[in-house]
Design a protein around this motif. Structure first.
Motif, short mmCIF file in Angstrom:
data_model
loop_
_atom_site.label_atom_id
_atom_site.label_comp_id
_atom_site.label_asym_id
_atom_site.label_seq_id
_atom_site.Cartn_x
_atom_site.Cartn_y
_atom_site.Cartn_z
N GLU A 96 0.82 -1.21 0.00
CA GLU A 96 0.00 0.00 0.00
C GLU A 96 0.85 1.27 0.00
O GLU A 96 0.32 2.37 -0.11
CB GLU A 96 -0.95 -0.03 1.20
CG GLU A 96 -1.96 -1.18 1.08
CD GLU A 96 -2.80 -1.37 2.34
OE1 GLU A 96 -4.02 -1.58 2.21
OE2 GLU A 96 -2.23 -1.33 3.45
N GLN A 147 3.51 4.10 -1.41
CA GLN A 147 3.62 4.74 -2.72
C GLN A 147 4.73 4.13 -3.56
O GLN A 147 4.65 4.11 -4.79
CB GLN A 147 3.87 6.25 -2.54
CG GLN A 147 2.60 7.04 -2.28
CD GLN A 147 2.82 8.52 -2.49
OE1 GLN A 147 3.90 9.04 -2.22
NE2 GLN A 147 1.80 9.22 -2.99
N ASP A 148 5.79 3.66 -2.90
CA ASP A 148 6.91 3.09 -3.63
C ASP A 148 6.84 1.57 -3.74
O ASP A 148 7.85 0.90 -3.95
CB ASP A 148 8.23 3.50 -2.97
CG ASP A 148 8.34 2.98 -1.54
OD1 ASP A 148 7.31 2.52 -0.99
OD2 ASP A 148 9.45 3.06 -0.96
N ARG A 203 -5.20 -3.10 -5.50
CA ARG A 203 -3.89 -2.43 -5.44
C ARG A 203 -2.91 -3.06 -6.42
O ARG A 203 -2.15 -2.35 -7.10
CB ARG A 203 -3.35 -2.50 -4.01
CG ARG A 203 -1.96 -1.88 -3.83
CD ARG A 203 -1.93 -0.43 -4.26
NE ARG A 203 -0.63 0.18 -3.98
CZ ARG A 203 -0.15 1.23 -4.63
NH1 ARG A 203 -0.87 1.80 -5.60
NH2 ARG A 203 1.03 1.74 -4.30
#
Length: 344
Positions: A55, A57-58, A80
């Motif tokens: 979850e 960002q990277d 996701r």
């Protein structure tokens, strides 16, 4: 090629790792489970990260993801993974009933997968071997109705249930009690119990309803008459199914045997001749993990029109009924180096 496995430390996740080495040697693995840990499998160590890292960002992007989680966590992580660019095969019940998501038994309806498909649902572990056996017979004789009774291994309940079963069986059988007195009345060891989780107002359990619905969807026969009775038996691995199948036309048993013996007509099936069922057992399927063992084809004496036959189907629930089917599905997108894992 970057491959992600969610639920990597579970029974099916471990089998998936083994199969990936056969299908796509040299693929880069990103393994996830409930928490950060190390997994040792077949003498190799793997870093496993907590799934919540996806979850971030990277979070790593990739090509292919196998999700072997419960329904709740599949709902959380499958969207996701799609955002991150993965093609996803989900092994939970979450997407099986979604009309927009293909439900695929490789060798039966895998041709519906093309490059436009990004999410596929993997069927239940009893549905896959049953539909592999039914599909070639349906093409020849038509299909009218199916009644099936399943005898399902404890490993289908997960690694914790399997380990508890093995410990209880060890302790219980040491007592040498001929009536099984030391065993828990509702436990799996030394016992046969109804597979009754999620029984609803229809009187059928969630396992039974899965087999009914999924068979119809995979065979593209929404009105097919299917009835199922499921139980859990004191076996570690290997699901056993007895089915009474009614066809639209009289069944020539020699022709049926010929179809099931032909890999071109019945992929991933091993036909075992003879009414006695020699070679049809849970332990036999663990020696032939990627095929459905099919045999004991006999006419049902109640049907004077000879349209109904009795048939036995056995399959390794961790491999054919889960991990192997998922890998074969993925070979519709990414060609397998091992031809036994390549879907038609």
């Amino acid at each position: 090629m970057r491959i992600c496995i969610l639920g990597a430390t579970g029974l099916v996740g471990r089998e998936t790792i083994t199969l990936i080495a056969r299908a796509w040697p040299g693929a880069t693995l990103a393994l996830f489970a409930s928490r950060d840990q190390e997994l040792t499998l077949d003498g190799k160590s793997y870093e496993v990260l907590g799934a919540s890292r996806l979850e971030a960002q990277d979070a790593p992007r990739g090509d292919l993801a196998f999700v072997a989680l419960d329904d709740e966590h599949s709902k959380r992580y499958v969207p996701r993974l799609l955002e991150l660019g993965y093609r996803v095969i989900d092994k939970s019940n979450t997407y099986r009933t979604d009309p927009k998501v293909p439900l695929v038994a490789a060798g039966v309806n895998s041709s519906i997968i093309d490059d436009s498909v990004r999410l596929v649902a993997n069927p239940n572990c009893t549905t896959i071997p049953l539909t592999l056996a039914l599909s070639p017979l349906r093409r020849e004789f038509g299909l009218s109705a199916v009644t099936v009774s399943t005898y399902q291994a404890v490993s289908g309940a997960g690694i914790a249930a399997l380990d508890a079963f093995l410990a209880d069986a060890r302790d219980g059988y040491q007592a040498l009690d001929r009536l099984g007195g030391p065993f828990k009345l509702s436990g799996y060891a030394g016992n046969v119990v109804p597979h009754n989780g999620g029984t609803d107002e229809s009187g059928f359990s969630s396992e039974e309803r899965k087999l009914i619905f999924e068979s119809r969807k995979i065979l593209a026969m929404p009105e097919l008459g299917v009835s199922a009775q499921c139980c859990r038996v004191a076996v570690a691995v290997g699901h056993y199914e007895n089915a009474w199948v009614t066809f639209e036309r009289p069944v020539d048993l020699e022709r049926a045997a010929s179809l099931l013996s032909d890999p071109a007509q019945a992929p991933y099936v091993k036909y075992l001749p003879g009414a006695a069922g020699e070679g049809l057992s849970a332990l036999h399927c663990v020696q032939d993990r990627d095929r459905a063992l099919v045999g004991r084809i006999r006419p049902d004496a109640r049907d004077r029109d000879r349209k109904t036959v009795c048939i036995t189907v056995v399959g390794d629930n961790l491999r054919l009924g889960a991990a192997t089917n998922a890998v074969r599905i993925a070979t519709r997108w990414f060609k397998s180096a091992d031809q036994d894992l390549q879907a038609p």
